[in-house]
Design a protein around this motif. Structure first.
Motif, PDB file in Angstrom:
ATOM      1  N   GLY A   5       0.870  -1.201   0.031  1.00  0.00           N
ATOM      2  CA  GLY A   5       0.006  -0.138  -0.152  1.00  0.00           C
ATOM      3  C   GLY A   5       0.611   1.274  -0.021  1.00  0.00           C
ATOM      4  O   GLY A   5       0.685   2.245  -0.779  1.00  0.00           O
ATOM      5  N   GLN A   6       1.845   1.401   0.755  1.00  0.00           N
ATOM      6  CA  GLN A   6       2.939   2.272   0.768  1.00  0.00           C
ATOM      7  C   GLN A   6       3.696   2.612  -0.525  1.00  0.00           C
ATOM      8  O   GLN A   6       3.607   3.685  -1.068  1.00  0.00           O
ATOM      9  N   LYS A   7       3.902   1.618  -1.253  1.00  0.00           N
ATOM     10  CA  LYS A   7       4.448   1.601  -2.617  1.00  0.00           C
ATOM     11  C   LYS A   7       3.395   2.407  -3.464  1.00  0.00           C
ATOM     12  O   LYS A   7       3.965   3.231  -4.293  1.00  0.00           O
ATOM     13  N   TRP A   8       2.337   1.786  -3.500  1.00  0.00           N
ATOM     14  CA  TRP A   8       1.229   2.552  -4.569  1.00  0.00           C
ATOM     15  C   TRP A   8       1.021   3.891  -3.995  1.00  0.00           C
ATOM     16  O   TRP A   8       0.819   4.598  -4.800  1.00  0.00           O
ATOM     17  N   ALA A   9       1.107   4.322  -2.651  1.00  0.00           N
ATOM     18  CA  ALA A   9       0.842   5.716  -2.343  1.00  0.00           C
ATOM     19  C   ALA A   9       1.994   6.597  -2.996  1.00  0.00           C
ATOM     20  O   ALA A   9       1.833   7.816  -3.501  1.00  0.00           O
ATOM     21  N   ILE A  10       3.194   6.205  -2.786  1.00  0.00           N
ATOM     22  CA  ILE A  10       4.631   6.889  -3.377  1.00  0.00           C
ATOM     23  C   ILE A  10       4.417   6.922  -4.866  1.00  0.00           C
ATOM     24  O   ILE A  10       4.666   8.137  -5.344  1.00  0.00           O
ATOM     25  N   VAL A  13       2.198   9.448  -5.913  1.00  0.00           N
ATOM     26  CA  VAL A  13       2.440  10.818  -5.710  1.00  0.00           C
ATOM     27  C   VAL A  13       3.221  11.140  -6.821  1.00  0.00           C
ATOM     28  O   VAL A  13       3.420  12.415  -7.418  1.00  0.00           O
ATOM     29  N   VAL A  14       4.181  10.414  -7.271  1.00  0.00           N
ATOM     30  CA  VAL A  14       5.115  10.314  -8.263  1.00  0.00           C
ATOM     31  C   VAL A  14       4.293  11.031  -9.454  1.00  0.00           C
ATOM     32  O   VAL A  14       4.763  11.924 -10.269  1.00  0.00           O
ATOM     33  N   VAL A  17       2.372  14.527  -9.238  1.00  0.00           N
ATOM     34  CA  VAL A  17       3.733  15.543  -9.095  1.00  0.00           C
ATOM     35  C   VAL A  17       3.928  15.702 -11.067  1.00  0.00           C
ATOM     36  O   VAL A  17       3.991  16.713 -11.312  1.00  0.00           O
ATOM     37  N   THR A  18       4.041  14.581 -11.430  1.00  0.00           N
ATOM     38  CA  THR A  18       4.297  14.496 -12.827  1.00  0.00           C
ATOM     39  C   THR A  18       3.515  15.164 -13.643  1.00  0.00           C
ATOM     40  O   THR A  18       3.736  16.212 -14.569  1.00  0.00           O
ATOM     41  N   VAL A  19       2.218  14.744 -13.628  1.00  0.00           N
ATOM     42  CA  VAL A  19       0.952  15.621 -13.885  1.00  0.00           C
ATOM     43  C   VAL A  19       0.887  17.266 -13.862  1.00  0.00           C
ATOM     44  O   VAL A  19       0.984  18.027 -14.682  1.00  0.00           O
ATOM     45  N   ALA A  20       1.270  17.559 -12.550  1.00  0.00           N
ATOM     46  CA  ALA A  20       1.184  18.774 -12.389  1.00  0.00           C
ATOM     47  C   ALA A  20       2.374  19.596 -13.001  1.00  0.00           C
ATOM     48  O   ALA A  20       1.955  20.737 -13.459  1.00  0.00           O
ATOM     49  N   GLY A  21       3.412  18.938 -13.056  1.00  0.00           N
ATOM     50  CA  GLY A  21       4.491  19.678 -13.926  1.00  0.00           C
ATOM     51  C   GLY A  21       4.325  19.671 -15.320  1.00  0.00           C
ATOM     52  O   GLY A  21       4.609  20.873 -16.076  1.00  0.00           O
ATOM     53  N   VAL A  22       3.818  18.828 -15.888  1.00  0.00           N
ATOM     54  CA  VAL A  22       3.314  18.981 -17.225  1.00  0.00           C
ATOM     55  C   VAL A  22       2.406  20.095 -17.631  1.00  0.00           C
ATOM     56  O   VAL A  22       2.562  20.822 -18.569  1.00  0.00           O
ATOM     57  N   LEU A  23       1.430  20.031 -16.731  1.00  0.00           N
ATOM     58  CA  LEU A  23       0.343  21.037 -17.016  1.00  0.00           C
ATOM     59  C   LEU A  23       0.774  22.337 -16.979  1.00  0.00           C
ATOM     60  O   LEU A  23       0.598  23.464 -17.556  1.00  0.00           O
ATOM     61  N   ALA A  40      -1.431  17.008  -6.066  1.00  0.00           N
ATOM     62  CA  ALA A  40      -0.201  16.810  -5.848  1.00  0.00           C
ATOM     63  C   ALA A  40       0.550  17.161  -4.301  1.00  0.00           C
ATOM     64  O   ALA A  40       0.984  16.350  -3.572  1.00  0.00           O
ATOM     65  N   LEU A  41      -0.105  18.328  -3.878  1.00  0.00           N
ATOM     66  CA  LEU A  41       0.301  18.591  -2.415  1.00  0.00           C
ATOM     67  C   LEU A  41      -0.175  17.747  -1.519  1.00  0.00           C
ATOM     68  O   LEU A  41       0.394  17.350  -0.682  1.00  0.00           O
ATOM     69  N   ALA A  42      -1.528  17.306  -1.841  1.00  0.00           N
ATOM     70  CA  ALA A  42      -2.256  16.418  -0.879  1.00  0.00           C
ATOM     71  C   ALA A  42      -1.414  15.039  -0.801  1.00  0.00           C
ATOM     72  O   ALA A  42      -1.367  14.465   0.277  1.00  0.00           O
ATOM     73  N   GLY A  43      -1.041  14.513  -1.985  1.00  0.00           N
ATOM     74  CA  GLY A  43      -0.167  13.291  -2.019  1.00  0.00           C
ATOM     75  C   GLY A  43       1.096  13.458  -1.352  1.00  0.00           C
ATOM     76  O   GLY A  43       1.626  12.611  -0.652  1.00  0.00           O
ATOM     77  N   ILE A  44       1.834  14.498  -1.532  1.00  0.00           N
ATOM     78  CA  ILE A  44       3.121  14.685  -0.839  1.00  0.00           C
ATOM     79  C   ILE A  44       2.921  14.642   0.641  1.00  0.00           C
ATOM     80  O   ILE A  44       3.860  14.367   1.227  1.00  0.00           O
ATOM     81  N   ALA A  45       1.853  15.656   1.060  1.00  0.00           N
ATOM     82  CA  ALA A  45       1.611  15.710   2.498  1.00  0.00           C
ATOM     83  C   ALA A  45       1.479  14.463   2.982  1.00  0.00           C
ATOM     84  O   ALA A  45       1.968  13.816   4.303  1.00  0.00           O
ATOM     85  N   TYR A  46       0.537  13.569   2.321  1.00  0.00           N
ATOM     86  CA  TYR A  46       0.499  12.080   2.768  1.00  0.00           C
ATOM     87  C   TYR A  46       1.547  11.149   3.002  1.00  0.00           C
ATOM     88  O   TYR A  46       2.058  10.594   3.909  1.00  0.00           O
TER      89      TYR A  46
END
Length: 352
Positions: A5-10, A13-14, A17-23, A40-46
């Motif tokens: 589960g932790q691997k999927w969460a990470i 997030v990747v 963040v990539t989608v946000a950067g592309v947009l 992306a911020l929500a995922g990073i915070a998690y």
């Protein structure tokens, strides 16, 4: 090591963040970039919250609570720094007050509700929450008094910037002493049950993920702030509501950690993390941003003279939180009252 589960969460997030950067790079619509940056911020915070939670396997509960709260405020710090550089002082003031309210009122209330549904009346050590409540009252005083001085046109009100710097230094000194006291009072060593938990991360892995999360926070915060004002105009949201609710919640989604801790029966740690989060915004993040804006950014400095309604809202909120936590007992009614108070305040700021 890292669970599935932790691997999927990470991984998610990747991806976010990539989608946000592309947009951002493709200059997509501001609302789309803003929404992607929020996710992306929500995922990073998690992930930051999960990595910091893993530190609890190696540190005391008091140390873990302080570190978790500090790192949980990283998105807020960078968002506010970039917003100050853009001259959005009103949004920053609202976001900082909103962050205190989101952590100490909404997140704590939600954690109490979650824990009470599962365990009934919750009992926790009251000494540390009582100490934090006292320090929060001090921080509220540092917000209310300069506001009153400015609104009443007192001599001190004509020196907002200098008064803010003086208050910031006092609050940082108080924080240094209180942190030392909490660490001395906290439990020492690794909790026995922590050694039995599955998927325990080694210390180097938790620290590495925290470092990567900090770098990602800087990048996404910049994209977030660049899209903020155009998105506000496009959506028709007032700057006060955007700062008080949208920015504050986007930067504090680490609150899911407190709720999870409460569901696991770790109410002491949940209360410690929530209250420390609000405290560190009040007596660390706000003073730090005052000093940064005054000495390093230039232009309009961040001051402690906030709109009176914000001062009243944060003052009443800290008072209610103190009443809930002072006796070391809480139930679902306390949690519902805190969440209800947050939505009452949010409704007032909907119109600016």
């Amino acid at each position: 090591m890292i669970g599935a589960g932790q691997k999927w969460a990470i991984l998610l997030v990747v991806v976010t963040v990539t989608v946000a950067g592309v947009l951002h790079s493709s200059e997509a619509g501001p609302v789309l970039v803003f929404a992607a940056a929020v996710v992306a911020l929500a995922g990073i915070a998690y992930v930051i919250g999960e990595a910091t939670n893993q530190l609890g396997n190696h540190l005391s509960a008091a140390a873990t609570g302080i570190i978790q709260s500090a790192l949980g405020n990283l998105p807020e710090l960078f968002v506010c720094v970039f917003a100050l550089r853009a001259g959005s002082v009103e949004v920053v003031q609202a976001a900082l007050i909103g962050s205190i309210l989101a952590t100490a009122v909404l997140i704590l209330g939600a954690a109490i509700i979650a824990g009470s549904v599962r365990y009934g009346v919750l009992k926790f050590a009251s000494r540390t929450p009582r100490m934090i409540a006292v320090l929060l009252m001090l921080a509220v005083s540092a917000l209310v008094l300069p506001t009153v001085a400015y609104e009443l046109h007192l001599p001190a009100g004509q020196h907002k910037a200098q008064l803010a710097v003086a208050c910031a230094i006092v609050l940082l000194l108080v924080f240094a002493v209180s942190t030392w006291a909490m660490l001395q009072d906290g439990q020492r060593g690794v909790p026995a049950e922590a050694r039995k938990r599955p998927h325990i991360w080694p210390l180097w892995l938790a620290a590495s993920i925290l470092g990567i999360g900090a770098v990602a926070t800087v990048l996404v915060s910049d994209w977030f702030v660049q899209a903020l004002n155009p998105a506000i105009l496009r959506l028709g949201i007032s700057p006060s509501f955007a700062g008080m609710v949208v920015v504050a919640l986007a930067s504090n989604t680490v609150g899911v950690v407190e709720i999870r801790l409460a569901l696991q029966g770790k109410i002491d740690l949940a209360v410690s993390v929530a209250l420390n989060g609000a405290l560190q915004v009040a007596i660390v993040l706000i003073p730090a941003l005052i000093l940064i804006s005054h000495f390093f950014i230039g232009g309009t400095s961040l001051t402690l003279a906030i709109p009176p309604i914000m001062a009243v809202a944060v003052g009443l909120s800290v008072l209610v939180v103190t009443l809930v936590c002072v006796d070391g007992r809480a139930d679902i009614v306390d949690g519902v009252a805190l969440v209800g108070l947050y939505f009452l305040i949010a409704a007032i700021f909907w119109w600016g």
